[in-house]
Design an enzyme around this catalytic site. Structure first.
Site, PDB file in Angstrom:
ATOM      1  N   GLU A 157      -2.571 -11.970   6.949  1.00  0.00           N
ATOM      2  CA  GLU A 157      -2.221 -10.779   7.730  1.00  0.00           C
ATOM      3  C   GLU A 157      -3.319 -10.320   8.695  1.00  0.00           C
ATOM      4  N   TYR A 161      -6.543  -9.915   7.990  1.00  0.00           N
ATOM      5  CA  TYR A 161      -7.640  -9.165   7.372  1.00  0.00           C
ATOM      6  C   TYR A 161      -8.924 -10.003   7.347  1.00  0.00           C
ATOM      7  N   HIS A 214      -1.291  -8.497  11.557  1.00  0.00           N
ATOM      8  CA  HIS A 214      -0.761  -7.165  11.868  1.00  0.00           C
ATOM      9  C   HIS A 214      -0.701  -6.903  13.372  1.00  0.00           C
ATOM     10  N   ALA A 262      24.062  11.905   2.507  1.00  0.00           N
ATOM     11  CA  ALA A 262      23.648  13.080   1.733  1.00  0.00           C
ATOM     12  C   ALA A 262      24.631  13.352   0.592  1.00  0.00           C
ATOM     13  N   HIS A 321       0.860  -1.168   0.000  1.00  0.00           N
ATOM     14  CA  HIS A 321       0.000   0.000   0.000  1.00  0.00           C
ATOM     15  C   HIS A 321       0.900   1.222   0.000  1.00  0.00           C
ATOM     16  N   ASP A 323      36.202  13.334   1.439  1.00  0.00           N
ATOM     17  CA  ASP A 323      35.859  13.003   2.823  1.00  0.00           C
ATOM     18  C   ASP A 323      37.133  12.894   3.658  1.00  0.00           C
ATOM     19  N   LYS A 362      12.898  14.420  29.155  1.00  0.00           N
ATOM     20  CA  LYS A 362      11.457  14.618  29.013  1.00  0.00           C
ATOM     21  C   LYS A 362      10.710  13.508  29.759  1.00  0.00           C
ATOM     22  N   GLN A 393      11.256   3.208   7.090  1.00  0.00           N
ATOM     23  CA  GLN A 393      11.147   4.628   7.423  1.00  0.00           C
ATOM     24  C   GLN A 393      10.381   5.464   6.392  1.00  0.00           C
ATOM     25  N   CYS A 439      14.189  -0.799   6.677  1.00  0.00           N
ATOM     26  CA  CYS A 439      14.060   0.185   7.769  1.00  0.00           C
ATOM     27  C   CYS A 439      12.619   0.629   7.987  1.00  0.00           C
ATOM     28  N   ARG A 455      -3.719 -15.366  -1.117  1.00  0.00           N
ATOM     29  CA  ARG A 455      -2.671 -15.116  -0.115  1.00  0.00           C
ATOM     30  C   ARG A 455      -3.107 -15.790   1.183  1.00  0.00           C
ATOM     31  N   LYS A 461      21.193  -3.964  12.538  1.00  0.00           N
ATOM     32  CA  LYS A 461      21.282  -2.967  11.468  1.00  0.00           C
ATOM     33  C   LYS A 461      22.370  -3.342  10.465  1.00  0.00           C
TER      34      LYS A 461
HETATM   35  P1  FAD Z   1      27.168  12.156   7.904  1.00  0.00           P
HETATM   36  O1  FAD Z   1      26.704  10.776   7.765  1.00  0.00           O
HETATM   37  O2  FAD Z   1      27.512  12.633   9.247  1.00  0.00           O
HETATM   38  O3  FAD Z   1      28.439  12.342   6.940  1.00  0.00           O
HETATM   39  C1  FAD Z   1      29.214  13.505   6.936  1.00  0.00           C
HETATM   40  C2  FAD Z   1      30.575  13.207   6.332  1.00  0.00           C
HETATM   41  O4  FAD Z   1      31.275  14.418   6.142  1.00  0.00           O
HETATM   42  C3  FAD Z   1      31.458  12.349   7.213  1.00  0.00           C
HETATM   43  O5  FAD Z   1      31.888  11.187   6.497  1.00  0.00           O
HETATM   44  C4  FAD Z   1      32.640  13.238   7.580  1.00  0.00           C
HETATM   45  O6  FAD Z   1      33.870  12.544   7.657  1.00  0.00           O
HETATM   46  C5  FAD Z   1      32.653  14.214   6.408  1.00  0.00           C
HETATM   47  N1  FAD Z   1      33.254  15.519   6.715  1.00  0.00           N
HETATM   48  C6  FAD Z   1      32.865  16.396   7.669  1.00  0.00           C
HETATM   49  N2  FAD Z   1      33.623  17.511   7.601  1.00  0.00           N
HETATM   50  C7  FAD Z   1      34.515  17.315   6.609  1.00  0.00           C
HETATM   51  C8  FAD Z   1      35.554  18.106   6.055  1.00  0.00           C
HETATM   52  N3  FAD Z   1      35.823  19.326   6.480  1.00  0.00           N
HETATM   53  N4  FAD Z   1      36.282  17.579   5.056  1.00  0.00           N
HETATM   54  C9  FAD Z   1      36.042  16.351   4.573  1.00  0.00           C
HETATM   55  N5  FAD Z   1      35.048  15.565   5.051  1.00  0.00           N
HETATM   56  C10 FAD Z   1      34.293  16.043   6.035  1.00  0.00           C
HETATM   57  N6  FAD Z   1      19.358   7.256  10.261  1.00  0.00           N
HETATM   58  C11 FAD Z   1      18.274   6.656   9.802  1.00  0.00           C
HETATM   59  O7  FAD Z   1      17.584   7.199   8.947  1.00  0.00           O
HETATM   60  N7  FAD Z   1      17.909   5.424  10.242  1.00  0.00           N
HETATM   61  C12 FAD Z   1      18.628   4.768  11.164  1.00  0.00           C
HETATM   62  O8  FAD Z   1      18.265   3.663  11.554  1.00  0.00           O
HETATM   63  C13 FAD Z   1      19.799   5.374  11.660  1.00  0.00           C
HETATM   64  N8  FAD Z   1      20.544   4.756  12.579  1.00  0.00           N
HETATM   65  C14 FAD Z   1      21.669   5.377  13.047  1.00  0.00           C
HETATM   66  C15 FAD Z   1      22.423   4.739  14.000  1.00  0.00           C
HETATM   67  C16 FAD Z   1      23.564   5.337  14.490  1.00  0.00           C
HETATM   68  C17 FAD Z   1      24.365   4.622  15.537  1.00  0.00           C
HETATM   69  C18 FAD Z   1      23.959   6.603  14.005  1.00  0.00           C
HETATM   70  C19 FAD Z   1      25.199   7.274  14.511  1.00  0.00           C
HETATM   71  C20 FAD Z   1      23.198   7.254  13.059  1.00  0.00           C
HETATM   72  C21 FAD Z   1      22.038   6.652  12.582  1.00  0.00           C
HETATM   73  N9  FAD Z   1      21.235   7.278  11.651  1.00  0.00           N
HETATM   74  C22 FAD Z   1      20.132   6.649  11.170  1.00  0.00           C
HETATM   75  C23 FAD Z   1      21.476   8.661  11.224  1.00  0.00           C
HETATM   76  C24 FAD Z   1      22.088   8.757   9.840  1.00  0.00           C
HETATM   77  O9  FAD Z   1      23.236   7.955   9.774  1.00  0.00           O
HETATM   78  C25 FAD Z   1      22.394  10.222   9.566  1.00  0.00           C
HETATM   79  O10 FAD Z   1      21.204  10.960   9.574  1.00  0.00           O
HETATM   80  C26 FAD Z   1      23.073  10.402   8.222  1.00  0.00           C
HETATM   81  O11 FAD Z   1      24.281   9.690   8.170  1.00  0.00           O
HETATM   82  C27 FAD Z   1      23.374  11.878   7.951  1.00  0.00           C
HETATM   83  O12 FAD Z   1      23.992  11.956   6.703  1.00  0.00           O
HETATM   84  P2  FAD Z   1      24.933  13.163   6.298  1.00  0.00           P
HETATM   85  O13 FAD Z   1      25.458  12.796   4.961  1.00  0.00           O
HETATM   86  O14 FAD Z   1      24.221  14.441   6.445  1.00  0.00           O
HETATM   87  O15 FAD Z   1      26.114  13.206   7.373  1.00  0.00           O
HETATM   88  P1  NAP Z   2      17.728  12.491  18.926  1.00  0.00           P
HETATM   89  O1  NAP Z   2      16.855  11.414  18.399  1.00  0.00           O
HETATM   90  O2  NAP Z   2      17.358  13.898  18.700  1.00  0.00           O
HETATM   91  O3  NAP Z   2      17.870  12.225  20.488  1.00  0.00           O
HETATM   92  C1  NAP Z   2      18.652  12.984  21.311  1.00  0.00           C
HETATM   93  C2  NAP Z   2      18.429  12.579  22.773  1.00  0.00           C
HETATM   94  O4  NAP Z   2      19.250  13.386  23.579  1.00  0.00           O
HETATM   95  C3  NAP Z   2      17.019  12.733  23.242  1.00  0.00           C
HETATM   96  O5  NAP Z   2      16.696  11.638  24.059  1.00  0.00           O
HETATM   97  C4  NAP Z   2      17.053  14.015  24.064  1.00  0.00           C
HETATM   98  O6  NAP Z   2      16.061  13.781  25.028  1.00  0.00           O
HETATM   99  C5  NAP Z   2      18.474  14.049  24.571  1.00  0.00           C
HETATM  100  N1  NAP Z   2      19.030  15.401  24.680  1.00  0.00           N
HETATM  101  C6  NAP Z   2      18.881  16.449  23.833  1.00  0.00           C
HETATM  102  N2  NAP Z   2      19.586  17.522  24.286  1.00  0.00           N
HETATM  103  C7  NAP Z   2      20.187  17.142  25.422  1.00  0.00           C
HETATM  104  C8  NAP Z   2      21.033  17.803  26.353  1.00  0.00           C
HETATM  105  N3  NAP Z   2      21.399  19.064  26.189  1.00  0.00           N
HETATM  106  N4  NAP Z   2      21.464  17.114  27.422  1.00  0.00           N
HETATM  107  C9  NAP Z   2      21.107  15.827  27.624  1.00  0.00           C
HETATM  108  N5  NAP Z   2      20.293  15.156  26.777  1.00  0.00           N
HETATM  109  C10 NAP Z   2      19.837  15.800  25.687  1.00  0.00           C
HETATM  110  O7  NAP Z   2      19.190  12.330  18.349  1.00  0.00           O
HETATM  111  P2  NAP Z   2      20.150  11.090  18.225  1.00  0.00           P
HETATM  112  O8  NAP Z   2      19.766   9.993  19.131  1.00  0.00           O
HETATM  113  O9  NAP Z   2      21.491  11.670  18.345  1.00  0.00           O
HETATM  114  O10 NAP Z   2      19.928  10.610  16.756  1.00  0.00           O
HETATM  115  C11 NAP Z   2      20.334  11.438  15.660  1.00  0.00           C
HETATM  116  C12 NAP Z   2      19.447  11.190  14.486  1.00  0.00           C
HETATM  117  O11 NAP Z   2      19.734   9.909  13.940  1.00  0.00           O
HETATM  118  C13 NAP Z   2      18.012  11.205  14.910  1.00  0.00           C
HETATM  119  O12 NAP Z   2      17.376  12.366  14.445  1.00  0.00           O
HETATM  120  C14 NAP Z   2      17.429   9.976  14.335  1.00  0.00           C
HETATM  121  O13 NAP Z   2      16.402  10.263  13.409  1.00  0.00           O
HETATM  122  C15 NAP Z   2      18.544   9.277  13.600  1.00  0.00           C
HETATM  123  N6  NAP Z   2      18.527   7.885  14.045  1.00  0.00           N
HETATM  124  C16 NAP Z   2      17.454   7.141  13.700  1.00  0.00           C
HETATM  125  C17 NAP Z   2      17.380   5.846  14.125  1.00  0.00           C
HETATM  126  C18 NAP Z   2      16.211   4.981  13.732  1.00  0.00           C
HETATM  127  O14 NAP Z   2      16.121   3.864  14.197  1.00  0.00           O
HETATM  128  N7  NAP Z   2      15.322   5.435  12.889  1.00  0.00           N
HETATM  129  C19 NAP Z   2      18.373   5.317  14.914  1.00  0.00           C
HETATM  130  C20 NAP Z   2      19.449   6.102  15.255  1.00  0.00           C
HETATM  131  C21 NAP Z   2      19.495   7.400  14.826  1.00  0.00           C
HETATM  132  P3  NAP Z   2      15.750  14.726  26.267  1.00  0.00           P
HETATM  133  O15 NAP Z   2      15.868  16.121  25.714  1.00  0.00           O
HETATM  134  O16 NAP Z   2      14.402  14.337  26.714  1.00  0.00           O
HETATM  135  O17 NAP Z   2      16.773  14.369  27.257  1.00  0.00           O
HETATM  136 FE1  SF4 Z   3      13.200  -0.734   2.206  1.00  0.00          FE
HETATM  137 FE2  SF4 Z   3      13.547   1.272   3.973  1.00  0.00          FE
HETATM  138 FE3  SF4 Z   3      13.132   1.736   1.369  1.00  0.00          FE
HETATM  139 FE4  SF4 Z   3      11.133   0.849   2.875  1.00  0.00          FE
HETATM  140  S1  SF4 Z   3      12.170   2.792   3.096  1.00  0.00           S
HETATM  141  S2  SF4 Z   3      11.687   0.142   0.854  1.00  0.00           S
HETATM  142  S3  SF4 Z   3      12.211  -0.555   4.187  1.00  0.00           S
HETATM  143  S4  SF4 Z   3      14.890   0.716   2.290  1.00  0.00           S
END
Ligand code: FAD
Ligand code: NAP
Ligand code: SF4
Length: 714
Positions: free
Chosen positions: A182, A184, A270, A407, A44, A426, A590, A362, A360, A232, A444
């Site tokens: 599922e 339904y 579901h 990105a 869907h 990079d 929070k 997402q 994912c 199904r 992951k």
């Molecule tokens: P980044 O991934 O941070 O990449 C930036 C790059 O720029 C880096 O490689 C760095 O080395 C480079 N860089 C910085 N400054 C310079 C410079 N001056 N010169 C050269 N290179 C430079 N997102 C999801 O959607 N789903 C998830 O399940 C999820 N799980 C996550 C789990 C973890 C543990 C973490 C840490 C993140 C997760 N995220 C997840 C978040 C996701 O990875 C980020 O949102 C995403 O990587 C952001 O992409 P970006 O390209 O903006 O930056």
């Molecule tokens: P986040 O989701 O914004 O969470 C940050 C956490 O830190 C919150 O629990 C917040 O809660 C706390 N926080 C914020 N300011 C703070 C402060 N000054 N002092 C202490 N605690 C503080 O960010 P993230 O966990 O760093 O993840 C980064 C991004 O990666 C997220 O936006 C997320 O979308 C992505 N990501 C996604 C997944 C996924 O499974 N989809 C997994 C990993 C990462 P309180 O303010 O309540 O304390």
């Molecule tokens: Fe697969 Fe994630 Fe794309 Fe959905 S959003 S199709 S789960 S990679």
């Protein structure tokens, strides 16, 4: 055809046959032949829910037909109002509506594809006031209580299914799929849990399955013998009093005899509390159930092709499943959002170029549950084919992209594909940015595939890659690029907790990269996505070499309490997770439930996984300070614990200390865009994307979407 071309053709055919001989083998259905064993399962997407979306739907399916898939199934269309998934959901009940579908079927046939329409009656799952069911029993996933159908009401529903199937034929579809799994409508008749009737539609199993069999029989009667009819069937309901295995077999026999051409399989209702398609589910986790069905049917001489599904996302996995004889065909759904060309790439020996679905949810299911149009985190063009067009660039430019995270990778490869000269820098030794942290989290592992995809894509599109290069304004200025894109990502937020420079306070980066040892008792500051991931990583002992259950099917099945449906109705028993390796406490400032920002369809899985690992969740806390537990300031000895002093609420009441061995900071992130000001001062304008643009609400979905859209525009 010339000698070389003919030899090349024979060579290609041979390669194809050798690479995935089972996957790419045609399937003869008697009156028609599918060109391979790949079914694009129903999803869907939201394209079904409005007349104005039909041109987009036609483009969406045409692109996938061009990509070589054997048979596609549309998202669910209701046969009548009672069957709506939500108010005004896509419905096929009139000739006028059938006329609109013609643009979809014609577009698919023009590309040499085949498509079936899914008839979906949601019954008690309907998120709308007209929903109906065998009995008046509300489902846990809809606020609406269904109306129990009278016998005449049931007859009306059957007629609606039949009319819908006939209209699908009129609209040019190659077949229909009757959605019987599922949890339904049809599934609700099958199990006593939702069917309390004592008439001919309830009670004994022959009565409970009467609806399914009648629908298939009468649909076949209406559409004739030369029309694909997929049923199904739910193989393992994953609810406590679901169908027994003999019941599943009886139904499979009966619907085959009643005229089903293909048996597609469904896993779990579901409302089940077992994940079935999330990224932490092992690949091909449920094909053993399909094998049970297929073997049983073959033993009785029933030859109906059986399709298997769930977490099949690469051709190698699908080929292995078919080679083992688990099924006759594989159903992949989300992998076709991620890559429309999946089958062609496999057939051409280019599976390393497949943009793999990382499961994912997402941008697909999470969107559906929020009433938004689906797309795909790794492929933002999915369902946006008519609007996000990657066309050749008018003028070739020299473009610098700083940052090879999601990105920057999306932007660089899109621009290079369009013909620009792209230089991607990079500072790190490998591409991927934060995905290199994400892929280390248990469950992951699939994130690795996105890195493999981009590594290959950089080669294919000819991006000039410069790793281990810390970029400064001077480097960019001296090269006089036409455009500069800053994709430098984020930096961890400093929570400014007094005493946080203590030697036992670590950042999530140190922990996930294994740069610093972590003790047995851990407090995690911040319960966002990363806090949850770090909690799973530490409670599972991933840093200590403990394997993830995602890579071990038997352990995963035990962990979630999934068993052979022949041993237990519904296939669920008490979960038996491994005990945690550490004592973990996850804190947030929070008040309220942890994980509120996690995905709609996966947040419950993360919460359940941490509960199984006995992670303690504390909300509404203030971080007062960090220091020696006895209040003396620093750690006197390397083995001494560290204290996280917290209090609760605005009035900082109930002060207490958490005595732990390690504190991990996961307090969010800030944008890293320090290059912007010096570049601006040097007269160079930049484009900011991903975390460099905005860190709040950042995820890879936004990063890749922004990168792709900028790449398509510049
Ligand atoms: P980044 O991934 O941070 O990449 C930036 C790059 O720029 C880096 O490689 C760095 O080395 C480079 N860089 C910085 N400054 C310079 C410079 N001056 N010169 C050269 N290179 C430079 N997102 C999801 O959607 N789903 C998830 O399940 C999820 N799980 C996550 C789990 C973890 C543990 C973490 C840490 C993140 C997760 N995220 C997840 C978040 C996701 O990875 C980020 O949102 C995403 O990587 C952001 O992409 P970006 O390209 O903006 O930056
Ligand atoms: P986040 O989701 O914004 O969470 C940050 C956490 O830190 C919150 O629990 C917040 O809660 C706390 N926080 C914020 N300011 C703070 C402060 N000054 N002092 C202490 N605690 C503080 O960010 P993230 O966990 O760093 O993840 C980064 C991004 O990666 C997220 O936006 C997320 O979308 C992505 N990501 C996604 C997944 C996924 O499974 N989809 C997994 C990993 C990462 P309180 O303010 O309540 O304390
Ligand atoms: Fe697969 Fe994630 Fe794309 Fe959905 S959003 S199709 S789960 S990679």
């Amino acid at each position: 055809m010339g000698g070389f071309a003919a030899r090349r053709c024979r060579y290609d055919a041979l390669m194809t046959a050798t690479l995935y001989p089972h996957l790419l083998q045609p399937l003869d259905l008697g009156f028609t032949t599918l060109k391979n064993r790949v079914l694009m399962g129903s999803m869907h997407t939201g394209l079904e829910d409005g007349r104005k979306h039909f041109p987009r739907m036609a483009a969406f399916f045409a692109e996938r037909a061009r990509g070589g898939v054997g048979l596609m199934v549309t998202g669910g269309f209701a046969p009548n109002i009672e069957g709506w998934a939500k108010p005004f959901a896509g419905t096929l009940s009139t000739s006028g509506a059938a006329g609109r579908h013609r643009q979809v079927t014609e577009a698919v046939h023009a590309e040499g594809g085949k498509i079936a329409l899914q008839i979906l009656h949601t019954g008690r799952y309907g998120y709308q006031p007209f929903c109906v069911a065998p009995s008046r029993i509300q489902s846990p996933i809809s606020p609406f209580t269904p109306r129990a159908l009278s016998a005449r009401g049931i007859e009306r529903q059957i007629r609606a299914f039949v009319r819908c199937a006939a209209l699908a034929r009129e609209a040019g579809y190659d077949g229909v799929e009757v959605m019987g799994s599922e949890g339904y409508f049809i599934n609700q008749f099958l199990v006593a849990h939702t069917n309390h009737r004592d008439d001919e539609w309830g009670g004994s199993y022959p009565n409970r399955m009467r609806l399914a069999v009648e629908i298939v029989r009468r649909v076949r009667e209406a559409v004739g013998p030369d029309f694909i009819l997929i049923y199904r069937i739910s193989l393992i309901d994953l609810i406590p009093d679901g169908s027994s295995w003999p019941e599943v077999l009886e139904l499979a026999r009966a619907v085959s005899a009643a005229g089903a051409t293909i048996l597609n399989t469904g896993i779990g209702w579901h409302e089940a509390r077992v994940p079935t398609i999330a990224t932490s589910v092992p690949r091909g986790a449920f094909t053993w159930v399909t094998k049970k069905l297929r073997d049983a049917l073959r033993a009785e001489g029933i030859a109906t092709p059986v399709v298997t599904s769930n977490r099949l996302n690469m051709p190698e996995v699908a080929e292995a499943v078919l080679a083992r004889g688990d099924a006759d065909m594989v159903s992949l759904a989300r992998p076709f959002l991620a890559d429309a060309e999946f089958v062609n790439k496999a057939a051409q020996g280019r599976s390393d170029e497949i943009n793999t679905c990382i499961a994912c949810n997402q941008a697909c299911l999470d969107h559906t549950f929020r009433n938004r149009m689906s797309s795909c985190l790794v492929n933002p063009r999915a369902c946006h084919e008519t609007e996000l067009v990657i066309a050749p660039a008018g003028t070739r430019k020299r473009i610098a992209v700083v940052g090879a995270g999601p990105a920057g990778l999306a932007a660089a490869t899109t621009m290079a594909e369009r013909g620009h000269e792209v230089h991607l820098f990079d500072a790190a030794a490998q591409i991927g940015g934060q995905f290199n942290l994400a892929r280390r989290v248990p469950g992951k592992e699939e994130f690795e595939e996105t890195l493999r995809y981009y590594a290959r894509r950089l080669q294919v599109t000819g991006v000039r890659m410069r790793l281990q290069t810390q970029v400064d304004a001077e480097l960019l200025r001296s090269h006089a690029f036409d455009e500069v894109v800053l994709a430098t990502g984020v930096t961890p937020r400093d929570p400014r907790i007094p005493g946080q420079d203590h030697s036992k306070v670590l950042s999530y980066i140190d922990v996930l990269l294994g740069r610093r040892p972590v003790g047995r008792r851990v407090a995690i500051v911040g319960a966002g996505g990363i806090g949850f991931d770090v909690a799973e990583f530490l409670a599972n002992g991933t840093d200590l070499g403990h394997a993830s259950t995602t890579m071990d099917l038997a352990a995963w099945l035990r962990e979630w309490g999934v068993t052979d449906p022949q041993a237990q109705r519904g296939g669920v028993v008490r979960p038996q997770p491994e005990p945690p390796v550490r004592e973990v406490t996850l804190l947030q400032r929070k008040p309220g439930k942890h994980g509120g920002t996690l995905g709609k369809t996966t947040g419950w899985i993360h919460r359940a996984a941490l509960k199984m690992k006995q992670v303690q969740m504390l909300a509404g806390v203030n971080y007062e300070r960090i220091g020696a537990v006895d209040g003396s300031g620093g750690a006197a000895h390397a083995d001494d614990p560290v204290g996280l002093f917290i209090s609760y609420g605005k009035d900082h009441r109930d002060g207490t200390v958490l005595t732990v061995d390690t504190i991990v900071l996961c307090a969010g992130q800030e944008p890293l865009r320090e290059l912007q000001a010096p570049l601006r001062a040097a007269g160079i304008e930049v484009h900011l994307i991903g975390g460099a643009f905005e860190a709040g609400e950042l995820d890879a979905k936004r990063a890749i979407d922004q990168g792709t859209r900028l790449g398509a525009r510049l």
